[in-house]
Enzyme design. Sequence first.
Site, PDB file in Angstrom:
ATOM      1  CE  LYS A 126      49.153  31.161  41.114  1.00 15.67           C
ATOM      2  NZ  LYS A 126      48.062  31.904  40.446  1.00 15.67           N
ATOM      3  NE  ARG A 139      39.709  49.421  47.842  1.00 18.07           N
ATOM      4  CZ  ARG A 139      38.841  48.660  47.171  1.00 18.07           C
ATOM      5  NH1 ARG A 139      39.047  47.354  47.069  1.00 18.07           N
ATOM      6  NH2 ARG A 139      37.769  49.190  46.623  1.00 18.07           N
ATOM      7  CE  LYS A 141      35.532  48.317  49.214  1.00 17.04           C
ATOM      8  NZ  LYS A 141      34.208  48.904  48.991  1.00 17.04           N
ATOM      9  CD  GLN A 144      34.717  41.599  47.750  1.00 18.80           C
ATOM     10  OE1 GLN A 144      34.838  40.464  47.327  1.00 18.80           O
ATOM     11  NE2 GLN A 144      33.897  42.477  47.206  1.00 18.80           N
ATOM     12  CG  HIS A 149      40.320  36.012  49.157  1.00 20.17           C
ATOM     13  ND1 HIS A 149      40.494  36.594  47.918  1.00 20.17           N
ATOM     14  CD2 HIS A 149      41.286  36.534  49.957  1.00 20.17           C
ATOM     15  CE1 HIS A 149      41.516  37.433  47.970  1.00 20.17           C
ATOM     16  NE2 HIS A 149      42.013  37.415  49.187  1.00 20.17           N
ATOM     17  CG  HIS A 152      42.782  30.605  45.333  1.00 23.39           C
ATOM     18  ND1 HIS A 152      42.918  29.516  44.495  1.00 23.39           N
ATOM     19  CD2 HIS A 152      43.281  31.662  44.634  1.00 23.39           C
ATOM     20  CE1 HIS A 152      43.459  29.893  43.347  1.00 23.39           C
ATOM     21  NE2 HIS A 152      43.696  31.183  43.413  1.00 23.39           N
ATOM     22  CE1 TYR A 189      34.454  43.015  36.120  1.00 26.31           C
ATOM     23  CE2 TYR A 189      35.588  42.447  38.153  1.00 26.31           C
ATOM     24  CZ  TYR A 189      34.461  42.894  37.492  1.00 26.31           C
ATOM     25  OH  TYR A 189      33.352  43.243  38.214  1.00 26.31           O
ATOM     26  CB  THR A 210      31.849  32.881  38.467  1.00 29.24           C
ATOM     27  OG1 THR A 210      31.943  34.026  39.310  1.00 29.24           O
ATOM     28  CG2 THR A 210      31.762  31.629  39.338  1.00 29.24           C
ATOM     29  NE  ARG A 268      28.283  33.681  47.802  1.00 25.94           N
ATOM     30  CZ  ARG A 268      29.214  33.545  48.752  1.00 25.94           C
ATOM     31  NH1 ARG A 268      30.030  34.533  48.993  1.00 25.94           N
ATOM     32  NH2 ARG A 268      29.316  32.436  49.445  1.00 25.94           N
TER      33      ARG A 268
END
Length: 324
Positions: A126, A139, A141, A144, A149, A152, A189, A210, A268
């Site tokens: 983790k 990057r 992003k 995101q 996120h 978690h 993925y 998901t 989204r």
Amino acid sequence: MLQEIKEMGSHALDIYDYLVAGIDPRLLSYPLMQSPIPMTLILLCYLFFVLYLGPRIMANRKPFQLKEAMIVYNFLLVGLSIYIVYEFMMSGWATTYTWRCDAIDTSNSPQALRMVQVAWLFWFSKIIELIDTIFFVLRKKHGQITFLHIFHHSFMPWTWWWGVGYAPGGMGSFHAMVNSSVHVIMYFYYGLAAAGPRFQKFLWWKKYMTAIQLTQFVLVSLHATQYYFMDSCDYQFPVILHLIWMYGTFFFVLFSNFWIQAYVKGKRLPKQSAKPCQNGTAVYTNGKHHEHGNGISHGATNGTSNGSAHHENGSAHMGKMKKA
């Protein structure tokens, strides 16, 4: 007043010493397990970087591509997750555990020490996964980096440090094994996605990611729920099961909301088409420019300027014709 502050500080230190004293002695030789302070500092530095310092550093810089680094990173985590699942299985879940009320083996037997080792390795994975958000920042992003996120990736490692420290094994480790199984699929993925457009055809199962996450939370919550219906269970730390049940339920609600917003309402998902510019070049092509953030402004600017120039040239030509 000063005396009261001193007493409060002394009381807080007593609580801290009491909590640290409860850490399983078999874990004290593992990195970052002697005290929660180093782990807490790592997570605070992570939050400071991804929420403040990183965006400021990248504000006037072009986003990094990091394609090769992301491919290596994701597939290394695939391998690590497979190893963690295997070790959990061999340490009890495929050998001696009943999958119901399984107590923590506090002995120094080879199998018990093997469970301690994989429990720590799961927690340490983790810490490694904090790099996910760092990639997003570098990057650029920013879309995101959501509450889901950040929560978690920061709060889970902090609580799991205490879970591993107090209860390395037993029925409380079920969700760690399930989570690592999901991460095998998830990082596989991500690795394919980072490899480029030629692998896009192999990612048709994106939306099922998901669904896999939701299945994970259902399994984890159900496994913890059975504790409440047992006549007796000698699992040493029931509070761990209470937390696992709450986490499973909480994340099920959050991911269900994401599923509804993304795949039911479509809010989204990237746009699939857009009006073409005057020069015949679309600003968006299957959502790729929108997703990667490349070429949108250039496409819009070029399309508009070319169209304007064409319009102005046409107007001047028509004016000359009228004069003639």
